[in-house]
Motif scaffolding. Structure first.
Motif, PDB file in Angstrom:
ATOM      1  N   GLU A   1       0.832  -1.196   0.000  1.00 38.58           N
ATOM      2  CA  GLU A   1       0.000   0.000   0.000  1.00 38.58           C
ATOM      3  C   GLU A   1       0.875   1.258   0.000  1.00 38.58           C
ATOM      4  OE1 GLU A   1      -3.876   1.209   2.581  1.00 38.58           O
ATOM      5  OE2 GLU A   1      -2.975  -0.733   3.030  1.00 38.58           O
ATOM      6  N   LEU A   2       1.936   1.169   0.803  1.00 40.16           N
ATOM      7  CA  LEU A   2       2.842   2.300   0.936  1.00 40.16           C
ATOM      8  C   LEU A   2       3.547   2.587  -0.389  1.00 40.16           C
ATOM      9  CD1 LEU A   2       3.198   3.814   3.539  1.00 40.16           C
ATOM     10  CD2 LEU A   2       5.293   2.554   3.981  1.00 40.16           C
ATOM     11  N   ASN A   3       4.059   1.538  -1.016  1.00 44.54           N
ATOM     12  CA  ASN A   3       4.776   1.716  -2.283  1.00 44.54           C
ATOM     13  C   ASN A   3       3.891   2.367  -3.338  1.00 44.54           C
ATOM     14  OD1 ASN A   3       7.153   0.685  -1.289  1.00 44.54           O
ATOM     15  ND2 ASN A   3       6.696  -1.421  -1.921  1.00 44.54           N
ATOM     16  N   GLU A   4       2.640   1.924  -3.397  1.00 39.09           N
ATOM     17  CA  GLU A   4       1.720   2.500  -4.381  1.00 39.09           C
ATOM     18  C   GLU A   4       1.485   3.979  -4.095  1.00 39.09           C
ATOM     19  OE1 GLU A   4      -1.773   0.062  -4.281  1.00 39.09           O
ATOM     20  OE2 GLU A   4      -0.664  -1.709  -4.993  1.00 39.09           O
ATOM     21  N   ALA A   5       1.258   4.299  -2.828  1.00 37.35           N
ATOM     22  CA  ALA A   5       0.988   5.695  -2.468  1.00 37.35           C
ATOM     23  C   ALA A   5       2.208   6.579  -2.740  1.00 37.35           C
ATOM     24  CB  ALA A   5       0.580   5.780  -1.002  1.00 37.35           C
ATOM     25  N   PHE A   6       3.401   6.049  -2.466  1.00 41.33           N
ATOM     26  CA  PHE A   6       4.612   6.829  -2.730  1.00 41.33           C
ATOM     27  C   PHE A   6       4.775   7.084  -4.220  1.00 41.33           C
ATOM     28  CE2 PHE A   6       7.447   7.736   0.906  1.00 41.33           C
ATOM     29  CZ  PHE A   6       6.630   7.285   1.915  1.00 41.33           C
ATOM     30  N   ALA A   7       4.436   6.085  -5.026  1.00 42.52           N
ATOM     31  CA  ALA A   7       4.528   6.264  -6.475  1.00 42.52           C
ATOM     32  C   ALA A   7       3.518   7.313  -6.940  1.00 42.52           C
ATOM     33  CB  ALA A   7       4.292   4.931  -7.171  1.00 42.52           C
ATOM     34  N   THR A   8       2.301   7.225  -6.414  1.00 45.54           N
ATOM     35  CA  THR A   8       1.259   8.184  -6.801  1.00 45.54           C
ATOM     36  C   THR A   8       1.685   9.617  -6.502  1.00 45.54           C
ATOM     37  OG1 THR A   8      -0.443   6.548  -6.341  1.00 45.54           O
ATOM     38  CG2 THR A   8      -1.145   8.860  -6.408  1.00 45.54           C
ATOM     39  N   MET A   9       2.289   9.806  -5.327  1.00 44.94           N
ATOM     40  CA  MET A   9       2.664  11.158  -4.912  1.00 44.94           C
ATOM     41  C   MET A   9       4.070  11.533  -5.375  1.00 44.94           C
ATOM     42  SD  MET A   9      -0.032  12.318  -3.714  1.00 44.94           S
ATOM     43  CE  MET A   9       0.632  13.937  -3.327  1.00 44.94           C
ATOM     44  N   ASP A  10       4.675  10.650  -6.173  1.00 47.97           N
ATOM     45  CA  ASP A  10       5.986  10.935  -6.744  1.00 47.97           C
ATOM     46  C   ASP A  10       7.017  11.278  -5.651  1.00 47.97           C
ATOM     47  OD1 ASP A  10       7.838  11.178  -8.738  1.00 47.97           O
ATOM     48  OD2 ASP A  10       7.338  13.273  -9.213  1.00 47.97           O
ATOM     49  N   ILE A  11       6.987  10.460  -4.587  1.00 45.98           N
ATOM     50  CA  ILE A  11       7.965  10.626  -3.502  1.00 45.98           C
ATOM     51  C   ILE A  11       8.935   9.457  -3.585  1.00 45.98           C
ATOM     52  CG2 ILE A  11       8.326  10.895  -1.006  1.00 45.98           C
ATOM     53  CD1 ILE A  11       5.415  11.683  -0.733  1.00 45.98           C
ATOM     54  N   ASP A  12      10.216   9.735  -3.453  1.00 42.53           N
ATOM     55  CA  ASP A  12      11.233   8.689  -3.506  1.00 42.53           C
ATOM     56  C   ASP A  12      11.000   7.687  -2.370  1.00 42.53           C
ATOM     57  OD1 ASP A  12      14.408   8.550  -4.684  1.00 42.53           O
ATOM     58  OD2 ASP A  12      13.891   7.375  -2.891  1.00 42.53           O
ATOM     59  N   PRO A  13      10.999   6.382  -2.678  1.00 44.16           N
ATOM     60  CA  PRO A  13      10.733   5.372  -1.640  1.00 44.16           C
ATOM     61  C   PRO A  13      11.705   5.436  -0.460  1.00 44.16           C
ATOM     62  CG  PRO A  13      10.718   4.365  -3.825  1.00 44.16           C
ATOM     63  CD  PRO A  13      11.194   5.778  -4.003  1.00 44.16           C
ATOM     64  N   SER A  14      12.875   6.054  -0.665  1.00 45.30           N
ATOM     65  CA  SER A  14      13.827   6.141   0.450  1.00 45.30           C
ATOM     66  C   SER A  14      13.257   6.961   1.616  1.00 45.30           C
ATOM     67  CB  SER A  14      15.131   6.776  -0.024  1.00 45.30           C
ATOM     68  OG  SER A  14      14.924   8.137  -0.349  1.00 45.30           O
ATOM     69  N   PHE A  15      12.224   7.762   1.342  1.00 44.41           N
ATOM     70  CA  PHE A  15      11.622   8.557   2.417  1.00 44.41           C
ATOM     71  C   PHE A  15      10.928   7.690   3.459  1.00 44.41           C
ATOM     72  CE2 PHE A  15      11.654  13.211   1.567  1.00 44.41           C
ATOM     73  CZ  PHE A  15      12.489  13.170   0.464  1.00 44.41           C
ATOM     74  N   ILE A  16      10.618   6.455   3.091  1.00 48.08           N
ATOM     75  CA  ILE A  16       9.924   5.553   4.016  1.00 48.08           C
ATOM     76  C   ILE A  16      10.731   5.365   5.297  1.00 48.08           C
ATOM     77  CG2 ILE A  16       9.171   3.143   4.332  1.00 48.08           C
ATOM     78  CD1 ILE A  16       8.419   3.130   1.359  1.00 48.08           C
ATOM     79  N   THR A  17      12.057   5.337   5.157  1.00 42.10           N
ATOM     80  CA  THR A  17      12.897   5.085   6.327  1.00 42.10           C
ATOM     81  C   THR A  17      13.460   6.372   6.927  1.00 42.10           C
ATOM     82  OG1 THR A  17      14.768   4.721   4.861  1.00 42.10           O
ATOM     83  CG2 THR A  17      13.564   2.769   5.582  1.00 42.10           C
ATOM     84  N   ARG A  18      13.080   7.504   6.352  1.00 41.60           N
ATOM     85  CA  ARG A  18      13.563   8.767   6.941  1.00 41.60           C
ATOM     86  C   ARG A  18      12.692   9.174   8.116  1.00 41.60           C
ATOM     87  NH1 ARG A  18      15.025  13.190   2.470  1.00 41.60           N
ATOM     88  NH2 ARG A  18      15.099  14.426   4.395  1.00 41.60           N
ATOM     89  N   TYR A  19      13.232  10.070   8.934  1.00 39.83           N
ATOM     90  CA  TYR A  19      12.459  10.536  10.082  1.00 39.83           C
ATOM     91  C   TYR A  19      11.379  11.521   9.617  1.00 39.83           C
ATOM     92  CZ  TYR A  19      16.174   8.488  12.953  1.00 39.83           C
ATOM     93  OH  TYR A  19      17.065   7.634  13.540  1.00 39.83           O
ATOM     94  N   LEU A  20      10.239  11.443  10.252  1.00 42.79           N
ATOM     95  CA  LEU A  20       9.036  12.147   9.825  1.00 42.79           C
ATOM     96  C   LEU A  20       9.248  13.664   9.674  1.00 42.79           C
ATOM     97  CD1 LEU A  20       5.996  12.064   9.245  1.00 42.79           C
ATOM     98  CD2 LEU A  20       5.600  12.111  11.719  1.00 42.79           C
ATOM     99  N   ASN A  21       9.133  14.124   8.446  1.00 38.32           N
ATOM    100  CA  ASN A  21       9.228  15.550   8.110  1.00 38.32           C
ATOM    101  C   ASN A  21      10.553  16.199   8.520  1.00 38.32           C
ATOM    102  OD1 ASN A  21       6.665  15.830   6.879  1.00 38.32           O
ATOM    103  ND2 ASN A  21       5.688  15.964   8.892  1.00 38.32           N
TER     104      ASN A  21
END
Lengths: 435, 269
Positions: free
Chosen positions: B135-155
């Motif tokens: 679900e996360l991967n799809e949403a990141f693709a939709t919003m054109d956010i690099d998947p590496s942000f998944i492991t970054r600290y929030l904002n």
């Protein structure tokens, strides 16, 4: 000195200290299995016991904590006997040695099978050379002198040259006597690698602990040493760790202080050989009316030595956390680097934190920095998380976990697992709204 | 059948507020920022709220979400139920969502952990890791956010545009019934504005509604609101359609100031 001659001034500078005499120390030495040298070292303290300078509360080091709170009222041999009946806890998996120290008893040692012969020498008492090497100025200090004279449970660990121990040494120190005075010495030989997990547990309202650990890392040695204090409620005490890193040695000292009532932890590392590196990483968590005091000292005695300190404290309820940190760089120690960071998070308006960094730089060719922050939890962080469906406790738990995360991330696996096993329940109680 | 706009509990409405007043403590005095707002958002509708700086738009949005810094009077309805007495997390779990003008950094908490906790709270059940990842991967693709942000600290260390994309990503994942979007367009370049607007349109359907707070026409051209409100000095002073947006672009807010004053007089009478 007769009591009648004490003046108010003398009382203020020389707090009550437990009485020591030759007979007591002789019996303590016998109980600990000291040899003649061991007894002689104890008795040497006796000559100067009454004149050992008590902690000066005006100076930063003891400004926030009353040493009298931490000192046992009296030291006795018979305090040990009850401990012998305590059941032995399970051995930590993966450890090359598990050692339980009970006051008044010889150490209970469990060695893993398959440890190469001669790699690790575990003895009941500390050798004089180790103490002489790592003691530095601490010998003139009241708590160190008390431990030197009257320690009542100890272990000496020697890792031979050129050895990499396949697992950690786990030392569990059980604070079950009214005066629990443990001592641990660790010598890691040239080019060797060792992990020591030192855990201070048990305790009770009548218990006072005066612990002393001396670590000596020979040239090129790599030492990972964790000191975890999880005393039972009501326990108070003082733990001192004196570490000496020789040429190119690499020492990581990890601390976690969670338990007890009033507790002071002093971590003093001397960078004695060129190119030595020391890192001190710690987390404390105090709640209810706990008082936690941490002092660190990095003395750069040789050129190209580097040090780093990262200390995070969380205080809830009416608890108090204090930190004093000294970085000293000698004039004949050029090209050193030293960093110190202390961050404090207050979970309650009645919680309190103090931080005093001290720099004594006697050399211009150094890179040195320090920083300290004290702040309550940011309301905007909580609201942001709550607006995503997390309740107040969950949001607070996440913010506190995040606060500690980049410090915990510095810890090697064994130490991190041990620290997290005590951080975890604290975070759980926050999530459940109890902190 | 009665007009659903008159009945806040009508099932055709996803959100309503009645005589909403918001106060903030200012020294030892209380200051009234929102001065009696009635608003109804029907299912499937997109509302825009425009107003000059300092008119209280962000205060209104934060107060609707339950920000503890405000005292609120009046009624707030979400899908036919009163929520004005509920804590923010309970409003969120029932389907209210606030996209922050300034999303807050939470150092040490990864985007993945945060999103997993939020999703579990909203859905009332833990999400299996594998399903969550997908679900996360799809949403990141939709919003054109690099998947590496998944492991970054929030904002933490995110650019303004990255933060806003992550806000709309949360809107997509949490599937709120009613979204408050507080200046989601501010600080975005043209490309990011397009991605964010597409995300908002993708999240919008016949069952939910939103209130988009903005200063600018450009996001409204992309999101195409059904209803436009003008908010001045704590009150809704005019409601209309896109023609109102064009009028504001041409004439500014001054020509509405007189009406605002007249409404204020009326409410005092």
């Amino acid at each position: 000195m007769a009591e009648s001659t004490s003046t108010a001034t003398a009382a203020a500078t020389a707090p009550a200290r437990p009485a020591l005499d030759k007979d007591l120390l002789t019996r303590l030495a016998a109980a600990a299995g000291d040899d003649a040298d061991g007894l002689r070292r104890r008795l040497a303290v006796l000559d100067r016991w009454e004149s050992v300078v008590a902690p000066d509360r005006v100076r930063h080091l003891w400004r926030f904590t009353n040493p009298v709170q931490l000192l046992p009222a009296r030291v006795a041999v018979e305090a040990a006997s009850a401990a012998a009946r305590q059941p032995l806890a399970a051995t930590m998996s993966g450890a090359v040695a598990t050692i339980d120290l009970w006051p008044g008893q010889s150490p209970v040692i469990t060695l893993a099978p398959g440890l190469p012969a001669g790699a690790l020498n575990v003895g009941p008492a500390a050798g004089a050379d180790v103490l002489a090497g790592g003691a530095s100025a601490a010998d003139r200090e009241l708590f160190a002198a008390l431990n030197d004279a009257a320690w009542n449970g100890g272990v000496g660990l020697v890792v031979a040259d050129g050895v990499t121990l396949p697992g950690p040494i786990h030392v569990r120190i059980h604070a079950v006597a009214a005066a629990t005075l443990p001592r641990v010495t660790l010598t890691v030989g040239r080019g060797s690698e060792a992990v020591l997990l030192e855990q201070h547990l048990d305790g009770g309202p009548e218990v006072r602990v005066g612990g002393r650990t001396v670590v000596r890392a020979a040239a090129g040695a790599r030492v990972r040493h964790a000191v975890i204090q999880v005393w039972a409620a009501g326990t108070s005490g003082h733990l001192a760790v004196d570490t000496r890193a020789e040429e190119s040695a690499d020492v990581l000292t990890v601390f976690g202080a969670f338990g007890g009532e009033a507790a002071k932890l002093e971590l003093r590392t001397d960078l004695a050989g060129a190119g030595a590196h020391s890192e001190i990483v710690g987390v404390t968590f105090v709640a209810s009316r706990q008082h936690g005091d941490v002092h660190t000292s990095h003395r750069h005695l040789a050129e190209r030595t580097t040090s780093r300190i990262d200390f995070k404290a969380v205080a809830a309820d009416q608890a108090r956390t204090t930190y004093t940190g000294l970085i000293r760089i000698e004039d004949d120690a050029p090209h050193c680097e030293a960093f110190q960071e202390n961050r404090n998070l207050l979970l309650s308006p009645r919680a309190r934190a103090d931080a005093i960094p001290e720099l004594e730089i006697h050399n211009q060719e150094v890179s040195c920095s320090h920083g300290a922050t004290i702040a309550p939890v940011a309301e905007d962080q909580l609201f942001y998380l709550e607006s995503r469906g997390l309740d107040r406790g969950e949001a607070l738990g996440l913010v506190v976990a995040g606060f500690l995360e980049n410090t915990l991330a510095r810890l090697p696996g064994d130490a991190r697992a041990l620290v997290e096993s005590f951080v975890g329940p604290r975070l759980a109680s926050i999530r459940e709204g109890q902190a | 059948m009665s007009d659903p706009l008159l009945n806040p509990a009508d099932p055709a409405n996803v959100f309503a507020c009645r005589n909403l007043r918001v106060f903030v403590q200012d020294g030892d005095q209380e200051k009234e920022i929102v001065r009696g707002v009635d608003l109804t958002v029907r299912r499937g509708r997109k509302h825009a709220l425009m107003g000059p700086n300092g008119s209280g738009k962000s205060t209104l949005a934060a107060a609707l979400m339950g920000h503890p810094g405000y005292r609120v009077e009046g009624e707030i309805w979400l899908e036919g139920e009163r929520v004005d007495q509920l804590e923010p997390h309970l409003r969120a779990r029932r389907g209210m969502f606030l996209s922050f003008q300034y999303p807050v950094a939470v150092p040490g908490v990864t985007v993945a952990n945060f999103l997993r906790a939020s999703l579990a709270a909203r859905r009332g059940t833990e999400i299996p890791v594998r399903a969550f990842r997908q679900e996360l991967n799809e949403a990141f693709a939709t919003m054109d956010i690099d998947p590496s942000f998944i492991t970054r600290y929030l904002n933490d260390g995110f650019s303004g545009g990255e933060k806003k994309r992550l806000e709309i990503l949360q809107m997509l994942l949490l599937k709120p019934s009613f979204s408050l979007l507080d200046e989601t367009d501010s600080g975005l370049d043209i490309d990011a504005l397009k991605v964010v607007s597409d995300g908002i349109n993708l999240a919008s359907n016949e069952q939910n509604g939103l209130l988009l707070v903005t200063h600018y026409q450009r996001i409204l051209n992309l999101v195409q609101p059904d209803v436009v409100h003008v908010f001045m000095s704590g009150r809704l002073v005019r409601t209309g359609g896109m023609e109102l947006v064009h009028a504001l672009e041409e004439r500014g807010y001054d020509w509405l100031a007189d009406e605002s004053a007249a409404i204020a007089e009326g409410s005092r009478a």
